[in-house]
Each structure stands twice: as structure tokens, then as C-alpha cells.
Design an enzyme around this catalytic site. Sequence first.
Site, PDB file in Angstrom:
ATOM      1  N   ASN A 102       0.867  -1.180   0.000  1.00  0.00           N
ATOM      2  CA  ASN A 102       0.000   0.000   0.000  1.00  0.00           C
ATOM      3  C   ASN A 102       0.906   1.232   0.000  1.00  0.00           C
ATOM      4  OD1 ASN A 102      -1.689   2.122   0.482  1.00  0.00           O
ATOM      5  ND2 ASN A 102      -2.455   1.385   2.450  1.00  0.00           N
ATOM      6  N   HIS A 136      -5.749   1.175  -5.517  1.00  0.00           N
ATOM      7  CA  HIS A 136      -6.939   1.686  -4.833  1.00  0.00           C
ATOM      8  C   HIS A 136      -7.256   0.758  -3.672  1.00  0.00           C
ATOM      9  CE1 HIS A 136      -9.092  -1.548  -6.929  1.00  0.00           C
ATOM     10  NE2 HIS A 136      -8.347  -1.219  -7.964  1.00  0.00           N
ATOM     11  N   ASP A 161      -2.495  -1.800   9.789  1.00  0.00           N
ATOM     12  CA  ASP A 161      -3.511  -2.773  10.192  1.00  0.00           C
ATOM     13  C   ASP A 161      -4.638  -2.852   9.163  1.00  0.00           C
ATOM     14  OD1 ASP A 161      -2.149  -3.332  12.525  1.00  0.00           O
ATOM     15  OD2 ASP A 161      -3.179  -1.775  13.672  1.00  0.00           O
ATOM     16  N   SER A 204       0.126   3.190  10.283  1.00  0.00           N
ATOM     17  CA  SER A 204       0.070   4.227  11.311  1.00  0.00           C
ATOM     18  C   SER A 204       0.141   3.654  12.722  1.00  0.00           C
ATOM     19  CB  SER A 204      -1.224   5.021  11.168  1.00  0.00           C
ATOM     20  OG  SER A 204      -1.273   5.612   9.885  1.00  0.00           O
ATOM     21  N   ASP A 464     -10.418  -3.375  13.289  1.00  0.00           N
ATOM     22  CA  ASP A 464      -9.013  -3.405  12.833  1.00  0.00           C
ATOM     23  C   ASP A 464      -8.666  -2.183  11.984  1.00  0.00           C
ATOM     24  OD1 ASP A 464      -8.925  -5.840  14.066  1.00  0.00           O
ATOM     25  OD2 ASP A 464      -8.587  -7.017  12.271  1.00  0.00           O
ATOM     26  N   GLY A 465      -9.184  -1.028  12.350  1.00  0.00           N
ATOM     27  CA  GLY A 465      -8.826   0.187  11.626  1.00  0.00           C
ATOM     28  C   GLY A 465      -9.747   0.521  10.458  1.00  0.00           C
TER      29      GLY A 465
HETATM   30  C1  1PW Z   1      -3.581  10.299  27.701  1.00  0.00           C
HETATM   31  C2  1PW Z   1      -2.916   9.155  27.109  1.00  0.00           C
HETATM   32  C3  1PW Z   1      -3.839   8.397  26.220  1.00  0.00           C
HETATM   33  C4  1PW Z   1      -3.085   7.306  25.516  1.00  0.00           C
HETATM   34  C5  1PW Z   1      -3.984   6.260  24.984  1.00  0.00           C
HETATM   35  C6  1PW Z   1      -3.171   5.308  24.203  1.00  0.00           C
HETATM   36  C7  1PW Z   1      -3.989   4.166  23.768  1.00  0.00           C
HETATM   37  C8  1PW Z   1      -3.543   3.647  22.449  1.00  0.00           C
HETATM   38  C9  1PW Z   1      -4.159   2.350  22.176  1.00  0.00           C
HETATM   39  C10 1PW Z   1      -4.128   2.025  20.744  1.00  0.00           C
HETATM   40  C11 1PW Z   1      -5.105   0.962  20.414  1.00  0.00           C
HETATM   41  C12 1PW Z   1      -4.573   0.086  19.374  1.00  0.00           C
HETATM   42  C13 1PW Z   1      -5.638  -0.648  18.661  1.00  0.00           C
HETATM   43  C14 1PW Z   1      -5.323  -0.700  17.215  1.00  0.00           C
HETATM   44  C15 1PW Z   1      -6.101  -0.132  16.294  1.00  0.00           C
HETATM   45  C16 1PW Z   1      -5.733  -0.139  14.842  1.00  0.00           C
HETATM   46  O1  1PW Z   1      -6.315  -1.249  14.224  1.00  0.00           O
HETATM   47  C17 1PW Z   1      -6.255   1.115  14.195  1.00  0.00           C
HETATM   48  C18 1PW Z   1      -5.841   1.213  12.733  1.00  0.00           C
HETATM   49  O2  1PW Z   1      -4.452   1.183  12.580  1.00  0.00           O
HETATM   50  P1  1PW Z   1      -3.727   1.577  11.156  1.00  0.00           P
HETATM   51  O3  1PW Z   1      -3.938   3.017  10.953  1.00  0.00           O
HETATM   52  O4  1PW Z   1      -4.391   0.777  10.066  1.00  0.00           O
HETATM   53  O5  1PW Z   1      -2.276   1.184  11.320  1.00  0.00           O
HETATM   54  N1  1PW Z   1      -5.752   2.253  14.920  1.00  0.00           N
HETATM   55  C19 1PW Z   1      -6.553   3.014  15.676  1.00  0.00           C
HETATM   56  C20 1PW Z   1      -5.891   4.091  16.468  1.00  0.00           C
HETATM   57  O6  1PW Z   1      -7.731   2.892  15.714  1.00  0.00           O
HETATM   58  N1  ADP Z   2      -3.513   2.286  -3.373  1.00  0.00           N
HETATM   59  C1  ADP Z   2      -4.391   2.591  -2.420  1.00  0.00           C
HETATM   60  N2  ADP Z   2      -5.068   3.757  -2.405  1.00  0.00           N
HETATM   61  C2  ADP Z   2      -5.921   4.079  -1.425  1.00  0.00           C
HETATM   62  N3  ADP Z   2      -6.185   3.269  -0.374  1.00  0.00           N
HETATM   63  C3  ADP Z   2      -5.550   2.100  -0.317  1.00  0.00           C
HETATM   64  C4  ADP Z   2      -4.615   1.701  -1.326  1.00  0.00           C
HETATM   65  N4  ADP Z   2      -4.119   0.476  -1.000  1.00  0.00           N
HETATM   66  C5  ADP Z   2      -4.723   0.125   0.163  1.00  0.00           C
HETATM   67  N5  ADP Z   2      -5.585   1.094   0.576  1.00  0.00           N
HETATM   68  C6  ADP Z   2      -6.418   1.126   1.785  1.00  0.00           C
HETATM   69  O1  ADP Z   2      -5.827   2.027   2.722  1.00  0.00           O
HETATM   70  C7  ADP Z   2      -6.302   1.719   4.018  1.00  0.00           C
HETATM   71  C8  ADP Z   2      -5.288   2.056   5.106  1.00  0.00           C
HETATM   72  O2  ADP Z   2      -4.101   1.418   4.862  1.00  0.00           O
HETATM   73  P1  ADP Z   2      -3.000   1.070   5.950  1.00  0.00           P
HETATM   74  O3  ADP Z   2      -1.879   0.429   5.191  1.00  0.00           O
HETATM   75  O4  ADP Z   2      -3.586   0.311   7.051  1.00  0.00           O
HETATM   76  O5  ADP Z   2      -2.488   2.484   6.439  1.00  0.00           O
HETATM   77  P2  ADP Z   2      -2.702   3.274   7.804  1.00  0.00           P
HETATM   78  O6  ADP Z   2      -2.043   2.464   8.869  1.00  0.00           O
HETATM   79  O7  ADP Z   2      -2.015   4.584   7.610  1.00  0.00           O
HETATM   80  O8  ADP Z   2      -4.161   3.392   8.037  1.00  0.00           O
HETATM   81  C9  ADP Z   2      -6.618   0.241   3.973  1.00  0.00           C
HETATM   82  O9  ADP Z   2      -7.938   0.096   4.384  1.00  0.00           O
HETATM   83  C10 ADP Z   2      -6.477  -0.175   2.528  1.00  0.00           C
HETATM   84  O10 ADP Z   2      -7.614  -0.892   2.102  1.00  0.00           O
END
Ligand code: 1PW
Ligand code: ADP
Length: 508
Positions: A102, A136, A161, A204, A464-465
Site C-alpha cells: 500500500n 486503490h 492494520d 500508522s 481493525d482500523g
Molecule cells: C492520555 C494518554 C492516552 C493514551 C492512549 C493510548 C492508547 C492507544 C491504544 C491504541 C489501540 C490500538 C488498537 C489498534 C487499532 C488499529 O487497528 C487502528 C488502525 O491502525 P492503522 O492506521 O491501520 O495502522 N488504529 C486506531 C488508532 O484505531
Molecule cells: N492504493 C491505495 N489507495 C488508497 N487506499 C488504499 C490503497 N491500497 C490500500 N488502501 C487502503 O488504505 C487503508 C489504510 O491502509 P493502511 O496500510 O492500514 O495504512 P494506515 O495504517 O495509515 O491506516 C486500507 O484500508 C487499505 O484498504
Amino acid sequence: MKMRQNHPFDTKNCFVPTSDIIAVEETEFNKKQHNIGKWQKMAKPHAFTVYYVKKARNHRWRCSDVTFWCVDEHLCNQWIQALKELLEMQKSRPKQLLVYINPYGGRRQGKRIYEQKVAPLFSLASISTDVVITEHANHAKDNLFEVNINKYDGVVCVGGDGMFSEVMHGLIGRMQKDSGIDQNNPKAPLVQCNIRIGIIPAGSTDCICYSTVGIIDPVTSALHIIVGDCQPLDVSSVHHNNTFLKYSVSLLGYGFYGDILKDSEKKRWMGPMRYDYSGFKTFLSHHYYEGTISFQPARHTLGSPRDKDSCRTGCYICKKSEQQLAEQHKECGLKREEDEEEWKVIKGKFLAINAVNMSCACPRSPKGLSPAAHLADGSADLILVRKCSRFDFLRYLVRHTNQDDQFDFSFVDVYRVKSFQFTSKLSEDNESNVTDIGKKRFGQFCRDHPACCCNSANSTWNCDGETLDSSAIEVRVHCQLMKLFARGIEENCKGEAAYSQSSIEQLL
Ligand SMILES: CCCCCCCCCCCCC/C=C/[C@@H](O)[C@H](COP(=O)(O)O)NC(C)=O
Ligand SMILES: Nc1ncnc2c1ncn2[C@@H]1O[C@H](COP(=O)(O)OP(=O)(O)O)[C@@H](O)[C@H]1O
Ligand SMILES: [Ca+2]
């Protein structure tokens, strides 16, 4: 027979278990090396280099190498041959991988991370790859329904995630389709997915990578793929009205984490920082949501969410669940009386409902949302955070980041469950009175005025995000439905692990 390392003054022995060898290569004669130290005396040296996994601190792995020199060309070749044969015997290692990148995940570094850090290691380990850079959202998922999947020993996703979730949906969905299983049936026994997924973190939060490897580091993850690690993982299926919505492996969060995700999607341009911004905003808005949650406690597992020990490599609680699963498969004719088992029902006003299949540890919260949750025990931890003051909620959140027990609050309850259902008060009311649009209007009004904490609007599920469209859901944990190229978090950070019998040292 004499074979020596290329560091003439280094008298240290070098122990490398064969399971940690990445590759063995003939080494080109190099004049500079020849002119130093003892090798000057060798007429025409021959050499080979062994590349191996070096375990550093905090679960970090690196590729290190050691070169052995000798005068006898035949002997040198025999060594290369013997070591290559040993590598061939490592049957769990992948030879052919399908890679999805991605390019927009996290800090938009996915492509660079793969090309600079991962591809050279795969090539060193003689792994062939087919690489798809996604164009995409859902590109990877749709593609997985079309490819000749049997050609591959594993699928790698480079991203966060959300990207992992997409690849997992493609693989599990494809598996069920090929076996004629209807994903819309919440009670269908799903077919296990034996093609492993490797995660190269470039997102992220990267919570799935952190919770299964112990560090967010692309090189470490690539090395776990190369040595052919295998970590089974529980997967929850999410349904609404006999319609399949999504699978989840890490967090299913309603209220706080759902609201953060929904708000942060509009701020993607901020990169990973968007979660801090939306987190702060959501904390201030302090919305609570009224609803009913019913669940079936997970009686089969040995552990409990308040345990002091966490899930580690070779976890015996997960092994026990694996045995139970194998027994279930054997006696598949005898239907288990799952449905007759008790359901507990809790009604209330909640700031957050978090169902986690794993600890959900990530750099922001190193022990995670449920520190004692297991990767592969066939259960999820259901955390209910009831309406409380902003100050108390902050105390709860702060405990995600320190050593204190986050479940030791009167407004927090935690249960280990194998299935659960949730309906919001709003959807219950709407079902009884569909024409009551006034309530929906009021909900909109509240969303536009974050200072209002009332409960007339629904939250969104964070799966899961990814956001879910429905607030009423039915969730079921499927024990060890899929596998990752990982081994869970190792007990000892530094490589004190027992060495395998067949170490090179013994051969020497
Ligand atoms: C005042 C201090 C507050 C600190 C709170 C810290 C808690 C952080 C807990 C994080 C929870 C992790 C669960 C993971 C969720 C991911 O699936 C999701 C999506 O991650 P991605 O963006 O795809 O890597 N991220 C979020 C923040 O919803
Ligand atoms: N080429 C693309 N353009 C736009 N969105 C995409 C692309 N490839 C994957 N995605 C979508 O982007 C979303 C977030 O991706 P991810 O790799 O988890 O990044 P982040 O951790 O920043 O959220 C996923 O749901 C995925 O389906
Ligand atoms: Ca679990």
C-alpha cells in the site's frame, strides 16, 4: 581441517543454529582482505559467507554474516554444498511469495521500505516474489480472489492494520469460496487458512505486527518470513442480520476507538499524527452510548483477562486450545452444544466497548488494551468502560501507557468471551418505532456539537482500523483461523534461546 572467520583478531566463537541461517554464498576473492592478517600466507584462498539472524535488543533482528576461508577449493565447495542441503531441509521456509504494497499507508513509505530493506533480503534468501503495488482500496482483496493462490507459500502485506485486514479478508474469503462455505451464515464452520501472511509494517498503528513480533521493524519482520515462522491467530467474524460484515483480529471498538477512527479518516493527510489529533478531540467530546451487550463466556480457555502472565512464544494456553480444536475436528460429526451455553446480558451506558483478540500492544500502548489476551486461544477479551467522569476516563487511558492495572476501576469490566452481540439503544428504539426521525435529527445535532455528551447518536465500530456500517453486530471468535509469519513475542529479548542440535559449530 581449518576454516576461519575473516576477522583475524576476533577470537570469539560463532554459534549459529541452522534455523537462523538466511543464506550461504560463495565469496569472491578480494585482494584487500587477502592483504590483511593471517590470510596473506594463503596461496589462493577460497571462501564462503554464511548470512544469519542476529538477535539484538527489544526483539529486533538483524542480518549478520561470517566468512570462512580455506586454501582447498574442493573442501570449500563441499561446505557450501552441505550447508545448502541443510537449508533445503528447513521445510517451513517460503520459496514463492505474493507481495502487496500500500503506497499510501502510514507515512507513505511502503514502497521505499520494501525496495530498500525487504527485497534485498528476500533475494539473498532465494525467495521469488510477485509484487503488486495497490492502486486503490480493495485492490489486494479483489486480486486475491483471482490469482492462482496455490502457487504461493505465503502472502506479504506492506502497510498498516487496515492493509493487513484487506489481505486477510481476501485470503479467508477466497478459502471459504473455494470450499463452498457461505460467509453470510454466522454459524458456518469456517475453513482454516493455511497460507501464511507476513506483515511488513508501514502503517500508522501497526498493532498486529507489534503484538505478534514485539517490535515495528521491517527488517525484523522480513527475517521472520524468511526463516518460515508460523503463528496461528484467532479471527472474529462480524455479522448483522445474517449478513457478513467483516473479520477482525485485533480491535473491535465501539464508542471511543470508533469515534477516533471515524474522525481521523477525514484527516488522512496528517499521517499517523491524525490519531493523536482525533484522540484528543474525541476525549474532550466525552460521548457515551447506551446499548445492550450479550456474550458467551469462554469456558474452554485456561487463562483469564486479569492474569499476570502474557501470551509468549510457545504459549501453553494457546497450545491447549490448539489441541481442543484438533479434537473438535476429529469428532466433527458430533455437534457441540454451543448454542445452549449460557448468555450473559449487560445493559448500560458505555464510553467504550472494546473486544480484542490479542493484546493490541503498539508503540503508543506497549502492553496493549488487554495485556493478558492470547493470540490463539479461541477467545476475545471484552472490555466495557461505563459512563464515568472525564477525569476517570483519563486515568483509565493513562494506564494503557504505564504498568498499572487498567481493569482495576469500578467503571471498567472485562470478560473473556467466545461470542457476543451488541445493539445500541437507538437501534432498539428505531426498530420499535421506525418513523421516529426526530431522534435521528437530534443525533445529528449532537454530532455537530461536541460539547454535548448525550447518547442519542450511534457510534461506529472500529474493526481493525476500518469502520463498520452497522452498530448492531453479532461476533464469533474462530480459534486459529489463520496463520502469520511470526512466532509471538519471545520471553528473552536477547538471543538466550536454546540452540538447535545441528549448529554449525557442531559440524566444525
Ligand atoms: C492520555 C494518554 C492516552 C493514551 C492512549 C493510548 C492508547 C492507544 C491504544 C491504541 C489501540 C490500538 C488498537 C489498534 C487499532 C488499529 O487497528 C487502528 C488502525 O491502525 P492503522 O492506521 O491501520 O495502522 N488504529 C486506531 C488508532 O484505531
Ligand atoms: N492504493 C491505495 N489507495 C488508497 N487506499 C488504499 C490503497 N491500497 C490500500 N488502501 C487502503 O488504505 C487503508 C489504510 O491502509 P493502511 O496500510 O492500514 O495504512 P494506515 O495504517 O495509515 O491506516 C486500507 O484500508 C487499505 O484498504
Ligand atoms: Ca485470542
